[in-house]
Design a protein around this motif. Sequence first.
Motif, PDB file in Angstrom:
ATOM      1  N   ASP A 129      12.647 -11.840  -2.450  1.00  0.00           N
ATOM      2  CA  ASP A 129      12.199 -11.389  -3.770  1.00  0.00           C
ATOM      3  C   ASP A 129      13.330 -11.109  -4.760  1.00  0.00           C
ATOM      4  O   ASP A 129      13.054 -10.760  -5.907  1.00  0.00           O
ATOM      5  N   LYS A 238      -0.156  -5.362  -2.213  1.00  0.00           N
ATOM      6  CA  LYS A 238      -0.451  -6.798  -2.308  1.00  0.00           C
ATOM      7  C   LYS A 238       0.333  -7.629  -1.298  1.00  0.00           C
ATOM      8  O   LYS A 238      -0.232  -8.481  -0.604  1.00  0.00           O
ATOM      9  N   ASP A 239       1.656  -7.425  -1.217  1.00  0.00           N
ATOM     10  CA  ASP A 239       2.468  -8.168  -0.261  1.00  0.00           C
ATOM     11  C   ASP A 239       1.958  -7.960   1.153  1.00  0.00           C
ATOM     12  O   ASP A 239       1.799  -8.911   1.931  1.00  0.00           O
ATOM     13  N   LYS A 278      -0.480 -12.955  -3.658  1.00  0.00           N
ATOM     14  CA  LYS A 278       0.162 -11.713  -4.088  1.00  0.00           C
ATOM     15  C   LYS A 278       0.777 -11.786  -5.482  1.00  0.00           C
ATOM     16  O   LYS A 278       0.881 -10.769  -6.168  1.00  0.00           O
ATOM     17  N   ASP A 279       1.170 -12.972  -5.932  1.00  0.00           N
ATOM     18  CA  ASP A 279       1.807 -13.110  -7.238  1.00  0.00           C
ATOM     19  C   ASP A 279       0.891 -13.718  -8.287  1.00  0.00           C
ATOM     20  O   ASP A 279       1.313 -13.989  -9.407  1.00  0.00           O
ATOM     21  N   SER A 280      -0.372 -13.936  -7.918  1.00  0.00           N
ATOM     22  CA  SER A 280      -1.292 -14.620  -8.824  1.00  0.00           C
ATOM     23  C   SER A 280      -1.956 -13.642  -9.796  1.00  0.00           C
ATOM     24  O   SER A 280      -2.161 -12.478  -9.495  1.00  0.00           O
TER      25      SER A 280
END
Length: 337
Positions: A129, A238-239, A278-280
């Motif tokens: 990250d 989320k991750d 997770k990044d959406s």
Amino acid sequence: MASPANKLKSPPFTIGTHNGHFHADEALAVYMLRLLPEYQDSLLVRSREPELLEACDIIVDVQGQYDGTKHFDHHQHTFSETFSPDFNTKLSSAGLIYKHFAPRIISQRLKLPEHSPAVTTVLNQLYRDFIEALDANDNGISAYPADVKPSFNAKGVTLASVVGGLNPAWNEECSDEQHDARFVKASNLIGEVFVNKLDYYGKAWLPARDFVISALQNRKSIHSSGKIMVFETSIPWKDHLSTLEDELGIPDEEKPLYVLYGEGPGKNWRIQAVPVSKDSFVSRKPLPEVWRGVRDEKLSEISGIDGGVFVHASGFVGGNKTYEGVFKMAEKALDMA
């Protein structure tokens, strides 16, 4: 992993890197080394003179050699080192120093055994990250396929561009001493970001994993569908949720759709739609369209649930004054199109 010669010497050791225009990768590499006891008070030599550099105890981003002990350059044609087999991005000097020294840095910072699973987890997450993007940037690797046109230009706000912006302008008078001082400023800037991220992943992100595991395992006691998870407060989930769903092999039809969490004692509660990744910004099931962009009494009226606070226009998050209210929002949302 210091140079064998260091075993015969006493600190302060000397770090060597190139002079002139600097980049984010060697600025961070130097900062990371200085987090280690033997380099804490190290001298810095910025030069391209081979003799001066070879007199240093460790050399980063220059000299065209990589041996994992003294030389940590990535510019040579034969170089193809990556962080691990799980990554394809070629390392820069930042990634090289991170690969060899970060386990010790993380261990010291978090006061954990160097080979503990927690250190390994933070090591991999922090690379994924943060460090990998610096490696890619310095090696000219794009995050997107060549045929993808960005919606806006973000290059000017990247950390690498901010660090690069500390170099003197082409038409600005700057002595070698002044340029070296700017490098130290850049190194401290990106180094502080690194330490903040390390602290976050080690002291906030990692401890949240156990709470996500518990919420995931107990979700059917909250609602028989298993589509609702609850946390007492906002945590980084989320991750962990994405990783745990894969690890546990949870089928799509059993994955949670909504997460509920409190904003603090006596404060409101939130409902958040779980993203597809997770990044959406795309949710698995956004909150009902008729609620979106509506607030307070109007929201209570439309939803039929007292205590309405808001629902975001995109439907990814909403709020209610009580847990009971936000739970009813989740129940209704499950049944609505």
